[in-house]
Design an enzyme around this catalytic site. Sequence first.
Site, PDB file in Angstrom:
ATOM      1  N   HIS A 171       0.823  -1.220   0.000  1.00 41.28           N
ATOM      2  CA  HIS A 171       0.000   0.000   0.000  1.00 41.28           C
ATOM      3  C   HIS A 171       0.857   1.270   0.000  1.00 41.28           C
ATOM      4  CE1 HIS A 171      -3.172  -2.810   1.050  1.00 41.28           C
ATOM      5  NE2 HIS A 171      -2.459  -3.202   2.079  1.00 41.28           N
ATOM      6  N   SER A 224      -5.635   1.681  -2.387  1.00 42.50           N
ATOM      7  CA  SER A 224      -4.991   2.074  -1.132  1.00 42.50           C
ATOM      8  C   SER A 224      -3.906   3.130  -1.284  1.00 42.50           C
ATOM      9  CB  SER A 224      -4.408   0.838  -0.446  1.00 42.50           C
ATOM     10  OG  SER A 224      -3.372   0.289  -1.237  1.00 42.50           O
ATOM     11  N   ASP A 270       3.281  -7.577   0.136  1.00 41.08           N
ATOM     12  CA  ASP A 270       2.161  -7.469   1.060  1.00 41.08           C
ATOM     13  C   ASP A 270       0.958  -8.109   0.372  1.00 41.08           C
ATOM     14  OD1 ASP A 270       0.040  -6.823   2.664  1.00 41.08           O
ATOM     15  OD2 ASP A 270       0.547  -4.711   2.866  1.00 41.08           O
ATOM     16  N   GLU A 316       4.390  -9.292   4.298  1.00 38.42           N
ATOM     17  CA  GLU A 316       3.789  -8.449   5.315  1.00 38.42           C
ATOM     18  C   GLU A 316       2.563  -9.057   5.973  1.00 38.42           C
ATOM     19  OE1 GLU A 316       4.721  -5.543   6.464  1.00 38.42           O
ATOM     20  OE2 GLU A 316       2.927  -4.646   7.337  1.00 38.42           O
ATOM     21  N   ASN A 360       4.637 -11.144   8.972  1.00 41.34           N
ATOM     22  CA  ASN A 360       3.316 -11.056   9.593  1.00 41.34           C
ATOM     23  C   ASN A 360       3.294 -11.683  10.973  1.00 41.34           C
ATOM     24  OD1 ASN A 360       0.299 -10.669   9.397  1.00 41.34           O
ATOM     25  ND2 ASN A 360       0.416 -12.880   9.735  1.00 41.34           N
ATOM     26  N   LYS A 389       4.364  -7.494  14.872  1.00 40.23           N
ATOM     27  CA  LYS A 389       3.536  -7.189  13.711  1.00 40.23           C
ATOM     28  C   LYS A 389       2.112  -7.653  13.967  1.00 40.23           C
ATOM     29  CE  LYS A 389       1.736  -7.071   9.494  1.00 40.23           C
ATOM     30  NZ  LYS A 389       0.410  -7.567   9.159  1.00 40.23           N
ATOM     31  N   ASN A 396      -2.204  -5.968  13.334  1.00 36.38           N
ATOM     32  CA  ASN A 396      -3.504  -6.583  13.095  1.00 36.38           C
ATOM     33  C   ASN A 396      -4.519  -6.151  14.137  1.00 36.38           C
ATOM     34  OD1 ASN A 396      -1.920  -7.808  11.232  1.00 36.38           O
ATOM     35  ND2 ASN A 396      -2.386  -9.897  11.830  1.00 36.38           N
ATOM     36  N   CYS A 452      -6.063  -2.255  13.294  1.00 41.01           N
ATOM     37  CA  CYS A 452      -7.447  -2.390  12.826  1.00 41.01           C
ATOM     38  C   CYS A 452      -8.425  -1.801  13.837  1.00 41.01           C
ATOM     39  CB  CYS A 452      -7.783  -3.854  12.556  1.00 41.01           C
ATOM     40  SG  CYS A 452      -6.851  -4.511  11.152  1.00 41.01           S
ATOM     41  N   HIS A 486      -7.526  -8.930   3.748  1.00 36.98           N
ATOM     42  CA  HIS A 486      -6.658  -8.385   2.709  1.00 36.98           C
ATOM     43  C   HIS A 486      -7.306  -8.346   1.328  1.00 36.98           C
ATOM     44  CE1 HIS A 486      -2.890  -7.105   0.987  1.00 36.98           C
ATOM     45  NE2 HIS A 486      -3.166  -7.897  -0.028  1.00 36.98           N
ATOM     46  N   HIS A 515      -3.670   1.883   8.784  1.00 36.90           N
ATOM     47  CA  HIS A 515      -3.201   1.923  10.161  1.00 36.90           C
ATOM     48  C   HIS A 515      -2.463   3.223  10.434  1.00 36.90           C
ATOM     49  CE1 HIS A 515      -4.538  -2.014  10.368  1.00 36.90           C
ATOM     50  NE2 HIS A 515      -3.442  -2.670  10.060  1.00 36.90           N
TER      51      HIS A 515
END
Lengths: 398, 483
Positions: B53, B81, B139, B201, B226, B231, B236, B240, B346, B404
């Site tokens: 992104h 994005s 990603d 990612e 990830n 991470k 996550n 989020c 995703h 994020h």
Amino acid sequence: MPLLATLMGRFAQERPFDGLSVAACLHITAETAMLVRLLQAGGAAVSLAASNPLSTQDDIAAALACSYGIAVFARAGVDRRGYYRHIELALTRPQPGPDLIIDDGGDLTGTLHTQVPELLPHVRGGCESTTTGVIRLRRMAAEGALAFPVIAANDTAVKRMVDNTCGTGQSVIDGILRATNTLLAGKTVVVAGFGASGRGVATCASGFGAHVIVTEVDPVRALDASLRGFAVLPMSQAAPLGEIFVTATGSADVIGAGHLAAMRDGAILANAGHFDVEIDVRALADLAVAVRHDVRPHVDAYELPDGRTLLLLAEGRVVNLVAAEGHPPEVMDLAFGLEALALAWLATNTGKLEPGVHEVPADIDAEAARLVLASTGTSIDSLTPAQLAYRESWRTGS
Amino acid sequence: MSVEHQVADLSLAAFGRKEIQLAEHEMPGLMAVRAEYAPSQPLRGARITGSLHMTIQTAVLIETLTAIGAEVRWASCNIFSTQDHAAAAIVVGPDGTPDDPTGVPVFAWKGETLEEYWHCTEQALTWPGEDGPNMILDDGGDATLFVHKGAEYEKAGGVPTPAEDDSEEWRVILDRLRNSLADHPGKWTKVTAAIKGVTEETTTGVHRLYEMARAGSLLFPAINVNDSVTKSKFDNKYGCRHSLIDGINRGTDVLIGGKVALVCGYGDVGKGCSESLRGQGARVIVTEVDPICALQAAMDGYQVATLEDVIGTADIFVTATGNRNVITADQMSRMKHQAIVGNIGHFDNEIDMAGLARIPGVRRTNVKPQVDEWTFAGTNGEPDHSIIVLSEGRLLNLGNATGHPSFVMSNSFTNQVMAQVELFTKPEEYPVDVYTLPKHLDEKVARLHLDALGVHLTELTKEQADYIGVPVEGPYKSENYRY
């Protein structure tokens, strides 16, 4: 109880109740003992009865009578007749009757008006501690039956916040946990009523990981519950879903025969409202084919014809007082501090209030909050003169 | 020589640069890595293709990679994005101007078509005058997929014809590879041979990598960024938690308090989403397939139901599963009038958008960018009703909001940089397979972020460290500790 301790020093000096007698009807707990001693320090002769047949802590009652010379009429587990007899004794003990009263639920006020009305002319006024009592007293006042001014000490912004929401919230959960040792996380808890107390119970239960459903009759409170993320359902729809039910309405028969019949096996029933009428215990007994009392302390198992069992806590009486220890002392500190301040105000302002139910004067509420904050070492800002002027003028906008 | 680029508008660079400077302050991990590695330049000689992104936070990542020696080409990994001002600022560079850009080649703009998207991915993978990248920073795995499929079809001697039920996107990929194979035969075989590794990612891309490793088709080593604790447990969950609400608010401005919100999936993403929806006063219901996650949700006080149970009652639907067809077109047609539907997983296959478009009589009305009202024709005399779909079913926190926040991405991206350095500088330690970053690096990433938050860390004494059998300086937990 830092607020009462602060007031103890002040009242000992100012003696607001010098020569006056106070008849009190309260849950007899360690915190109540502090209030009674505070009134005594302020010059009052105190007589005390219990406001619930089950809530008396006998050791406290004994200590008050023996060590502090209080006229106490209370015993845990007393029957209905004995309960009212105790209240009458607390009223008639002072001669020629009490100057001031403190009530919790309205039974003392009711008894005073119906059983010993000859004492009424002597009474300057009183305080009522709980919502249930205030509702009763307002009905009395509406009928013109209330003979003296009563300050609704339950009903201040500060009290609602600390006592009803925080104190009841925490101690009702405490009572349920002590009685049942059940895990709340993942359970569906139905809270009837989203007033100050119900909101506290719902919030605490939610904090434990429970899935909370609220029932309400008042659309404003129902909307409040909904906006706070609680499911809102009629009791008829909540009844088959709940695993734990808590009534906190101040009303009667909130959980009735139809609801009981629809409940899940093992559902737990607890009441946080003042009287034992919110859960229709008689209907529960009628439905049951057998009752096993005290399967754990304060837990009665009602077996239904189809094999389901419903667990009633504390016989449907206030679960936080019966199965736990009532409100934590910090909460009662504020509640009783307010009550003492209000009673002292009544003692020195006799005749300023008409017979009826009155709010606690706002400056007394603020004073109580100020004293509690000071006792915890919390400092707050004060408005500057410029801010005061801005707030009080309509001329200045942005 | 000017910087190659395909972005929306280079004149947005000044705005982008200001936001990059703000983000740098919120990305202490990346800035610390720049300071630590600038003298040694560990990525000198690295040619990194990034497919991630193209946001302001990614801009700080890109400039961290170049600051420690790498050459970089970039594409976004999602058609919606890209933040166009970020893309412009990266192309222009801190010292260039829109007329004389001196930054990094970027091929990304907000609102690409699928054809444009895969064109951009191919551009980022195509190094002028050289074979291609020797590192991939991925990603979702699209860049990795593209080079693998290219090499696979070169070996097979041609690109297959798409099957009847293949997705539109797959057809686009096959077309592009078909042209590439015709124009540059053998290109992807050479490119993949030169690639030292990929750092991935996100969960979805990691799935693909493990699948390829299992099938024996993975051509170079991969680090699964990830699953670094700093991470997945941070990006996550906390990312989020922040950006889901941001996206819903910007997309719809609907009051969340009092609404019934359904969250599909209670992994780290679902946990963060549920928490913030609850924090806004929504009543949250969770769906799960995994009994452990379902039990977790129940113990956290959420009702756990099936989608069918609540399809007609929920007001907001959020998919966070990493799976496909979680919400079907038929289910969308049975939702409440004006229900809001969005995905934070995703890919755009969690919500069956293609199926939705095929429903007879359905009408799509664009309300504003990334917000569509889909109206279903009433049957049996009932009135029409409609639902609001955010970001066309693509991840709404990036499509409707700005993804994020920087601080969270600093954790993720510091892991990315560490992983790039590991794979590029220690190829002998990483034979072809999928790895996670060693725990001491995971802990380092966290450590680099503590000061910014005023965290005072307690140090183990030697005695305490010996008592629990860890070094004083870490790592502190066993590999299977779950945090």
